[in-house]
Write a protein that holds these residues in place. Structure first.
Motif, mmCIF file in Angstrom:
data_model
loop_
_atom_site.group_PDB
_atom_site.id
_atom_site.type_symbol
_atom_site.label_atom_id
_atom_site.label_comp_id
_atom_site.label_asym_id
_atom_site.label_seq_id
_atom_site.Cartn_x
_atom_site.Cartn_y
_atom_site.Cartn_z
ATOM 1 N N LEU A 50 8.404 31.633 29.524
ATOM 2 C CA LEU A 50 8.874 29.869 30.517
ATOM 3 C C LEU A 50 9.966 30.928 30.650
ATOM 4 O O LEU A 50 10.215 30.100 31.228
ATOM 5 C CB LEU A 50 9.041 29.556 28.469
ATOM 6 N N LEU A 51 10.983 31.537 30.551
ATOM 7 C CA LEU A 51 12.237 31.834 30.591
ATOM 8 C C LEU A 51 11.875 32.200 32.355
ATOM 9 O O LEU A 51 12.874 31.719 33.321
ATOM 10 C CB LEU A 51 13.345 32.665 30.360
ATOM 11 N N ASN A 52 11.153 32.650 32.456
ATOM 12 C CA ASN A 52 11.098 33.626 33.752
ATOM 13 C C ASN A 52 10.441 32.275 35.011
ATOM 14 O O ASN A 52 10.440 32.825 35.868
ATOM 15 C CB ASN A 52 9.819 34.926 33.812
ATOM 16 N N ARG A 53 9.607 31.803 33.895
ATOM 17 C CA ARG A 53 8.701 30.758 34.764
ATOM 18 C C ARG A 53 9.743 29.863 35.542
ATOM 19 O O ARG A 53 10.281 28.882 36.387
ATOM 20 C CB ARG A 53 8.217 30.111 34.072
ATOM 21 N N ILE A 54 10.996 29.058 34.771
ATOM 22 C CA ILE A 54 11.876 28.387 35.001
ATOM 23 C C ILE A 54 13.183 29.005 36.018
ATOM 24 O O ILE A 54 13.350 28.419 36.665
ATOM 25 C CB ILE A 54 12.931 27.608 33.666
ATOM 26 N N ALA A 55 12.937 30.068 35.385
ATOM 27 C CA ALA A 55 13.962 30.684 36.906
ATOM 28 C C ALA A 55 13.619 30.658 38.530
ATOM 29 O O ALA A 55 13.774 30.583 39.162
ATOM 30 C CB ALA A 55 13.890 32.785 36.264
ATOM 31 N N SER A 56 11.845 31.175 38.238
ATOM 32 C CA SER A 56 11.147 30.822 40.102
ATOM 33 C C SER A 56 11.141 29.304 40.397
ATOM 34 O O SER A 56 11.395 29.487 40.911
ATOM 35 C CB SER A 56 9.798 31.127 39.797
ATOM 36 N N VAL A 57 10.576 28.483 39.154
ATOM 37 C CA VAL A 57 10.708 26.701 39.717
ATOM 38 C C VAL A 57 12.655 26.952 40.006
ATOM 39 O O VAL A 57 12.813 26.612 41.691
ATOM 40 C CB VAL A 57 10.872 26.016 38.489
ATOM 41 N N MET A 58 13.277 26.970 39.997
ATOM 42 C CA MET A 58 14.194 27.234 40.423
ATOM 43 C C MET A 58 15.555 27.623 41.170
ATOM 44 O O MET A 58 16.030 27.099 41.579
ATOM 45 C CB MET A 58 15.413 26.568 38.941
ATOM 46 N N SER A 59 15.273 28.439 41.022
ATOM 47 C CA SER A 59 15.475 29.619 42.453
ATOM 48 C C SER A 59 15.129 30.155 43.451
ATOM 49 O O SER A 59 15.184 30.654 43.801
ATOM 50 C CB SER A 59 16.249 31.260 41.493
ATOM 51 N N GLY A 60 13.319 29.325 43.878
ATOM 52 C CA GLY A 60 12.219 29.403 44.712
ATOM 53 C C GLY A 60 12.867 28.100 45.815
ATOM 54 O O GLY A 60 11.596 28.713 46.814
ATOM 55 N N GLY A 61 12.939 28.106 45.240
ATOM 56 C CA GLY A 61 13.808 26.215 46.138
ATOM 57 C C GLY A 61 11.881 25.351 46.487
ATOM 58 O O GLY A 61 11.333 25.440 45.255
ATOM 59 N N SER A 62 12.412 24.411 47.247
ATOM 60 C CA SER A 62 10.855 23.686 47.166
ATOM 61 C C SER A 62 9.321 24.072 47.764
ATOM 62 O O SER A 62 8.358 23.938 47.331
ATOM 63 C CB SER A 62 11.221 22.061 48.081
ATOM 64 N N THR A 63 9.957 24.562 48.760
ATOM 65 C CA THR A 63 8.332 24.981 48.611
ATOM 66 C C THR A 63 7.720 25.786 47.761
ATOM 67 O O THR A 63 6.798 25.585 46.956
ATOM 68 C CB THR A 63 8.759 26.280 49.466
ATOM 69 N N GLU A 64 8.353 26.925 46.723
ATOM 70 C CA GLU A 64 8.160 27.659 45.359
ATOM 71 C C GLU A 64 7.595 26.334 44.189
ATOM 72 O O GLU A 64 6.968 26.389 43.569
ATOM 73 C CB GLU A 64 9.367 28.532 44.577
ATOM 74 N N LEU A 65 8.134 25.196 43.975
ATOM 75 C CA LEU A 65 8.078 24.218 43.301
ATOM 76 C C LEU A 65 7.061 23.870 43.760
ATOM 77 O O LEU A 65 6.078 23.331 43.030
ATOM 78 C CB LEU A 65 9.205 22.992 43.580
#
Length: 623
Positions: free
Chosen positions: A79-94
């Motif tokens: 879950l923490l990794n998922r939050i990291a990817s969503v919050m640091s990947g920008g709108s594209t990752e989101l």
């Protein structure tokens, strides 16, 4: 930018309609079936709750701390990794994330609450507008601008083979986890021969030592509002411990090269000349020789063979010493220009040795057989610069803090990594006003005494070193399975992950809605969330159950035969209620046995008495 609420459904990864409120004045809840997003006020919310006393900044402070609590295997790290990817990947990752999973997110951006609904979900009902949430109707409206002013720092002390989010994947991510540091491209080597490989643990030991030393250099002689909760070390030892094992690996590996006989011959001669000497410089020289080997071994094979051929023309004295080592380094350096990286390393090693000899001669450094003893003063910066250029693949000195306990070392390591993240000239945190701190099981390796104060130490450190000094706002999300951590957090700042009916579910609080903040540690431990199978160790539990069954089911003769062992085991039990219950069971059994024996003895006496009377009557008749 803060993350306020997250709803995610990903059954393949055991995320079965997970709901996470990250604290704040509102509590959100989403019902997938009715497509309803509800909101209610958090009646116990206290603004600026995580601002310590005497905090000077009104605008920059820790906005929120949330803990994800659960036993091993409940998906905290995922879950923490998922939050990291969503919050640091920008709108594209989101956007990609929302297309792959059922997800709903609420962010706080410039004081406004923004609702992001993934492509696979719909929100058509609910009172969420009461909280001022503005729904984003199209994913395109979640632009890169929303992510420009934030950065993520990811810390974990876990050392395994798990997936590691990298800055190449996520441009806003500053990764200071152990798994990432040991896989940094600079330290990665395809080197692996026979049965010896440079240990990744040695790399991480060096990196942590470098961070710790840089921390001390930055904070030395400064009167600051925050400091470590223990005295800063005044001296560090750079240890060198060459061993026969390394030497044997070294020579055996060289023999795999058909054209490495000259190199093997010189190393053998140097080893034989130095290994039995007791002076400190000879020990260091032997370490240098082994280090040269490791660096040569990491060079291309053609470079090794070229160096070996050139050694046909190299003459060396019968007695090998540090000056002979310097001469050999110079000679090899001239032959290694075709391998630029190796050439640079040898030059750095040559300069490092000369620097050390000068410092030792001037008595600015002390050396003995255990290592080089360095005072934490202005010279430590020069030492680090020279040493850092003296190796590429294998740090050959081990830094050791003799006056720190293991708990102090662990906390020092956490703080120094975060310090390096924001003070590095390459830091991604600079010029950002919002930083999300992600900490995966930060209490790992900490004694319970240090676990108990970890939240306080982090609040005080971040409030001063990040918020005040660098003018950033912080949100902290951490994972843990320690009751010591949640005792410092209100219930509404904790998300519990619990295994139930072969699924993992999220909970907003402990059973019976107990408050966690300032709760007694024993009370938290006794909650079924942490100790569903009792409060004693599994081995002790089995041992006691066997004893209880034995007392109940065994015959009295067997119990009496093992009486001494039973009594000893009962006395070993630390829990008084349990001990007294077993003692009562045992005594009841023994008393029944003693009562039966007494009755039998009495009956025997009665029979003997009757027999005597009968014998007396017979005697009278005969007379």
């Amino acid at each position: 930018m803060e993350i306020v609420y997250m709803w995610i459904n990903d059954p393949l990864r055991s995320m079965d309609e997970w709901e996470l409120n990250f604290g704040g004045p509102w509590r959100f809840s989403f019902d997938r079936a009715s497509e309803e997003l509800s909101v209610k006020k958090n009646k116990l919310h206290i603004p600026r709750f995580f601002v310590p006393e005497k905090h000077l900044s009104e605008n920059y402070y820790i906005r929120n701390i949330t803990a994800l609590i659960g036993e091993n295997g409940t998906g905290k790290t995922t879950l923490l990794n998922r939050i990291a990817s969503v919050m640091s990947g920008g709108s594209t990752e989101l956007i990609e994330f929302s297309q792959e999973y059922e997800v709903l997110l609420i962010f706080k951006i410039d004081g406004d609450l923004r609702l992001f609904v993934g492509d696979k979900l719909h929100v058509n009902n609910g009172n969420f507008q009461e909280s001022g949430v503005m729904e984003i109707q199209k994913t395109e409206l979640m632009t890169e601008d929303h992510f420009q002013d934030m950065s993520i720092v990811y810390f974990s002390n876990i050392f395994d083979s798990a997936y590691v989010p990298t800055p190449n994947e996520f441009r806003n991510l500053e990764n200071i986890s152990t798994n990432f540091l040991i896989h940094r491209p600079y330290f990665h080597s395809s080197y692996k021969t026979n049965d010896f490989t440079p240990r990744e643990s040695e790399m991480i030991r060096y990196l942590d030592a470098e961070n710790q030393l840089n921390f001390l250099i930055r904070h030395r002689n400064k009167v600051e509002k925050w400091s470590l909760p223990f005295s800063m070390p005044k001296k560090v030892t750079a240890k060198f411990e060459p061993t026969m094992i390394f030497y044997e690996h070294m020579v055996n590996d060289l023999r795999s090269y058909k054209d490495a006989y000259q190199l093997e011959k010189i190393l053998n001669s140097a080893y034989d000349d130095l290994v039995y000497k007791n002076d400190a410089v000879s020990h260091f020289t032997l370490l240098v020789i082994m280090h040269i080997y490791f660096e040569i071994r990491n060079s291309p094979k053609e470079v090794v063979e070229e160096i070996n051929k050139s050694l046909d023309y190299y003459t060396y004295s019968e007695k090998f010493d540090i000056y002979q080592a310097l001469e050999m380094i110079q000679f090899i350096t001239l032959k290694a220009k075709n391998s630029f990286q190796f050439y640079e390393t040898l030059q750095g090693l040559y300069k490092f040795i000369n620097y050390l000899l000068e410092e030792i001669e001037q008595k600015r450094l002390q050396i003995d057989r255990k290592g080089i003893h360095i005072d934490i003063n202005d010279s430590i910066s020069d030492f680090l610069i020279y040493y850092r250029n003296a190796f590429r693949h294998y740090p050959f000195l081990h830094f050791d803090w003799r006056d720190l306990s293991s708990g102090e070392r662990a906390l020092f390591n956490i703080i120094s990594r975060f310090s390096s993240a924001i003070n590095s000239p390459y830091s991604k945190i600079h010029k950002k006003s919002h930083v999300l701190i992600l900490i995966d099981e930060g209490e790992l390796y900490l004694h319970p005494l240090w676990q108990r104060r970890l939240i306080n130490d982090l609040i005080e450190y971040f409030s001063y070193s990040y918020c005040e000094k660098h003018r950033v706002n912080l949100q902290i999300i951490l994972t843990s399975h320690s009751p010591f951590i949640i005792s410092d957090l209100p219930n509404d700042h904790i998300v519990f992950l619990r295994r139930s009916d072969n699924k993992i579910k999220t909970m907003d609080g402990l059973d019976d809605h107990k408050q966690t903040f300032a709760a007694n540690i024993n009370t938290l431990f006794s909650d079924a969330f942490f100790m569903s199978e009792g409060l004693i160790g599994e081995y002790a539990k089995k041992k006691i159950n066997r004893l209880a069954n034995y007392i109940v089911q065994s015959d009295t003769t067997s119990i009496l035969e093992h009486r001494e062992t039973i009594e000893k085991l009962i006395e070993l039990i630390g829990e008084p209620i349990l001990r007294n219950k077993l003692r009562a069971m045992y005594l009841d059994k023994i008393q029944l046995t003693q009562s039966s024996l007494h009755q039998m003895e009495k009956r025997i006496l009665e029979l003997e008495h009757e027999l005597l009377k009968m014998k007396g009557k017979n005697d009278d008749k005969n007379s």
